[in-house]
Design a protein around this motif. Structure first.
Motif, mmCIF file in Angstrom:
data_model
loop_
_atom_site.group_PDB
_atom_site.id
_atom_site.type_symbol
_atom_site.label_atom_id
_atom_site.label_comp_id
_atom_site.label_asym_id
_atom_site.label_seq_id
_atom_site.Cartn_x
_atom_site.Cartn_y
_atom_site.Cartn_z
ATOM 1 N N GLN A 72 49.033 -29.243 -18.360
ATOM 2 C CA GLN A 72 49.237 -27.806 -18.338
ATOM 3 C C GLN A 72 50.059 -27.381 -17.116
ATOM 4 O O GLN A 72 50.862 -26.442 -17.202
ATOM 5 N N ILE A 73 49.888 -28.099 -16.002
ATOM 6 C CA ILE A 73 50.709 -27.817 -14.828
ATOM 7 C C ILE A 73 52.154 -28.192 -15.116
ATOM 8 O O ILE A 73 53.096 -27.451 -14.795
ATOM 9 N N SER B 275 57.764 -26.096 -16.260
ATOM 10 C CA SER B 275 58.903 -26.466 -17.120
ATOM 11 C C SER B 275 59.455 -27.855 -16.804
ATOM 12 O O SER B 275 60.680 -28.035 -16.688
ATOM 13 N N CYS B 276 58.572 -28.829 -16.642
ATOM 14 C CA CYS B 276 58.982 -30.216 -16.439
ATOM 15 C C CYS B 276 58.638 -31.022 -17.689
ATOM 16 O O CYS B 276 57.509 -30.954 -18.175
ATOM 17 N N SER B 277 59.603 -31.764 -18.207
ATOM 18 C CA SER B 277 59.389 -32.518 -19.444
ATOM 19 C C SER B 277 58.623 -33.816 -19.202
ATOM 20 O O SER B 277 58.029 -34.362 -20.131
ATOM 21 N N ARG B 278 58.644 -34.335 -17.985
ATOM 22 C CA ARG B 278 57.959 -35.585 -17.667
ATOM 23 C C ARG B 278 57.071 -35.391 -16.423
ATOM 24 O O ARG B 278 57.362 -34.575 -15.549
ATOM 25 N N TYR B 279 56.003 -36.202 -16.364
ATOM 26 C CA TYR B 279 55.085 -36.077 -15.231
ATOM 27 C C TYR B 279 55.754 -36.476 -13.924
ATOM 28 O O TYR B 279 55.562 -35.825 -12.892
ATOM 29 N N LYS C 174 58.158 -35.079 -8.524
ATOM 30 C CA LYS C 174 59.339 -34.986 -7.674
ATOM 31 C C LYS C 174 59.575 -33.559 -7.207
ATOM 32 O O LYS C 174 59.871 -33.315 -6.021
ATOM 33 N N VAL C 175 59.435 -32.594 -8.114
ATOM 34 C CA VAL C 175 59.619 -31.190 -7.751
ATOM 35 C C VAL C 175 58.575 -30.756 -6.726
ATOM 36 O O VAL C 175 58.862 -30.003 -5.789
ATOM 37 N N SER D 175 57.003 -22.493 -9.808
ATOM 38 C CA SER D 175 55.725 -21.838 -10.039
ATOM 39 C C SER D 175 55.911 -20.364 -10.358
ATOM 40 O O SER D 175 55.271 -19.829 -11.259
ATOM 41 N N ASN D 176 56.775 -19.691 -9.621
ATOM 42 C CA ASN D 176 57.043 -18.273 -9.879
ATOM 43 C C ASN D 176 57.640 -18.054 -11.259
ATOM 44 O O ASN D 176 57.345 -17.071 -11.936
ATOM 45 N N GLN D 177 58.475 -19.002 -11.684
ATOM 46 C CA GLN D 177 59.085 -18.902 -13.009
ATOM 47 C C GLN D 177 58.033 -19.025 -14.105
ATOM 48 O O GLN D 177 58.100 -18.381 -15.142
ATOM 49 N N SER D 178 57.006 -19.846 -13.863
ATOM 50 C CA SER D 178 55.965 -20.064 -14.871
ATOM 51 C C SER D 178 55.090 -18.842 -15.055
ATOM 52 O O SER D 178 54.378 -18.717 -16.060
ATOM 53 N N GLN D 179 55.124 -17.891 -14.116
ATOM 54 C CA GLN D 179 54.278 -16.713 -14.191
ATOM 55 C C GLN D 179 54.973 -15.525 -14.842
ATOM 56 O O GLN D 179 54.377 -14.475 -15.025
ATOM 57 N N ASP D 180 56.230 -15.693 -15.186
ATOM 58 C CA ASP D 180 56.963 -14.588 -15.814
ATOM 59 C C ASP D 180 56.587 -14.427 -17.279
ATOM 60 O O ASP D 180 56.175 -15.368 -17.916
#
Length: 215
Positions: free
Chosen positions: A183-184, A189-193, A198-199, A210-215
């Protein structure tokens, strides 16, 4: 008191003794304010925390529904109610039903702050427009969770090992359960773990994701 967490019940926990006393195997217990079941799901803890937050709101109802400036009351809401609702939420694995329950509680608070009755037939969008907020509780929850995961990923230690650990046994039949790390990964928006890891090493890049995921 002990609890056996496994996809396959072995019964080994039944024989654990402390001195002359056989420890009792339980289905769930409270630890540091969180409700932990033997299946590892977060649903019971989420329902428990929201019930406690609802009680906290009702205890401060006279203040939160008063004629004090709305922005001040929204600050009080975050201090007295959101803090109760989101306690321990960084560790929750949340599915679509749990998210709806969290957002429903969010709107329950807003409607009572604005003294909107159910017979008024006002949509959630209209309520959010009147109060000048988005679904703040969900945004607050995801921000807390992402900050914790980013911090854990940037530091090697036992918490990092737990985050990447696995449970013995085979997956049950049917749709796979939603995983905490998954879920994280989807949220940023990462396709691979490995891409998420890395991010997370770059604090600025992780905060942006993280900010993008809250929009």
């Amino acid at each position: 008191m002990i609890m056996e967490c496994s996809r396959i019940k072995s019964g080994d926990a039944e024989g654990i003794r402390l001195g002359n006393e056989t420890l009792k195997v339980v289905k769930k217990f409270f630890y540091l304010g969180s409700k932990i079941p033997d299946d590892g799901r977060s649903r019971e803890d989420i329902k428990c925390r929201l019930a406690m937050a609802r009680k906290a709101f009702l205890k401060k109802r006279n203040l939160l529904t008063s004629n004090i400036d709305l922005n001040v009351r929204k600050s009080f809401l975050k201090v007295f109610v959101w803090s109760v609702a989101t306690y321990g939420s960084e560790t929750w694995t949340i599915n679509s039903l749990d998210k709806k329950r969290i957002e429903a509680f969010n709107m329950w608070c807003y409607r009572r702050m604005l003294k909107i009755r159910w017979v008024d037939h006002m949509t959630n969008d209209e309520v959010l427009n009147r109060i000048g907020e988005k679904r703040s509780l969900w945004h607050n929850l995801t921000r807390r969770r992402d900050r914790l995961v980013g911090h854990v990923r940037r530091h090697q230690g036992i918490t990092n090992l737990v985050l990447e650990g696995s449970v013995e046994g085979k997956n049950c039949r049917g749709k796979p359960r939603n995983e905490y790390a998954k879920q994280i990964q989807n949220g940023v928006s990462c396709s691979r773990y490995w891409e998420m890891k890395k991010v997370a090493q770059d604090r600025v890049a992780w905060r942006a994701a993280s900010n993008q995921s809250q929009d």
